[in-house]
Write a protein that holds these residues in place. Sequence first.
Motif, PDB file in Angstrom:
ATOM      1  N   LYS A  54       0.816  -1.222   0.000  1.00  0.00           N
ATOM      2  CA  LYS A  54       0.000   0.000   0.000  1.00  0.00           C
ATOM      3  C   LYS A  54       0.848   1.270   0.000  1.00  0.00           C
ATOM      4  N   PHE A  55       2.035   1.223  -0.558  1.00  0.00           N
ATOM      5  CA  PHE A  55       2.888   2.407  -0.687  1.00  0.00           C
ATOM      6  C   PHE A  55       2.495   3.087  -1.988  1.00  0.00           C
ATOM      7  N   ARG A  56       2.123   4.332  -1.918  1.00  0.00           N
ATOM      8  CA  ARG A  56       1.599   5.069  -3.074  1.00  0.00           C
ATOM      9  C   ARG A  56       2.594   6.140  -3.521  1.00  0.00           C
ATOM     10  N   VAL A  57       2.316   6.710  -4.678  1.00  0.00           N
ATOM     11  CA  VAL A  57       3.149   7.795  -5.190  1.00  0.00           C
ATOM     12  C   VAL A  57       3.149   8.968  -4.220  1.00  0.00           C
ATOM     13  N   LEU A  61       6.401  10.834  -2.720  1.00  0.00           N
ATOM     14  CA  LEU A  61       6.632  12.277  -2.818  1.00  0.00           C
ATOM     15  C   LEU A  61       6.815  12.934  -1.450  1.00  0.00           C
ATOM     16  N   SER A  62       6.295  12.317  -0.399  1.00  0.00           N
ATOM     17  CA  SER A  62       6.404  12.908   0.932  1.00  0.00           C
ATOM     18  C   SER A  62       7.601  12.382   1.731  1.00  0.00           C
ATOM     19  N   LEU A  63       8.477  11.602   1.095  1.00  0.00           N
ATOM     20  CA  LEU A  63       9.657  11.099   1.801  1.00  0.00           C
ATOM     21  C   LEU A  63      10.569  12.252   2.207  1.00  0.00           C
ATOM     22  N   ALA A  64      11.076  12.162   3.403  1.00  0.00           N
ATOM     23  CA  ALA A  64      12.014  13.163   3.916  1.00  0.00           C
ATOM     24  C   ALA A  64      12.897  12.483   4.952  1.00  0.00           C
ATOM     25  N   GLN A  65      13.975  13.130   5.287  1.00  0.00           N
ATOM     26  CA  GLN A  65      14.885  12.589   6.281  1.00  0.00           C
ATOM     27  C   GLN A  65      14.151  12.402   7.604  1.00  0.00           C
ATOM     28  N   GLY A  66      14.320  11.224   8.219  1.00  0.00           N
ATOM     29  CA  GLY A  66      13.690  10.933   9.500  1.00  0.00           C
ATOM     30  C   GLY A  66      12.338  10.263   9.405  1.00  0.00           C
TER      31      GLY A  66
END
Length: 108
Positions: A54-57, A61-66
């Motif tokens: 269930k990992f979506r685009v 796009l919201s990936l960030a450090q931490g």
Amino acid sequence: MLHRPTWLLPVPQMAAEAALVQMSPSFDGEGVLSGNALISKLSVEIDVAVPIRKFRVRNLLSLAQGVVIASQWKEGEDMPLGTRGAQLAWTEFEVVNHRLAIRITRLV
């Protein structure tokens, strides 16, 4: 008449069998499978993958450090080890000298 390139011509069965390298596997003193010295020196990239359902685009796009991403794998559950889509073994993660490592728990 249409001419086919020679690399498309069928190879007779006997010629194909003669091209195979016969190896008699044996184990060296350290328990490592050895055979043809040239083949045993080839490098192979292996992967340990953590499937995330269930990992979506929008998540990408919201990936960030931490950011922490949860998986369906339970703590202590074995992870698949493979190369080029072929599973070779099951593994577990370990930390060795401050580095992430894997321990093979069973071969496929």
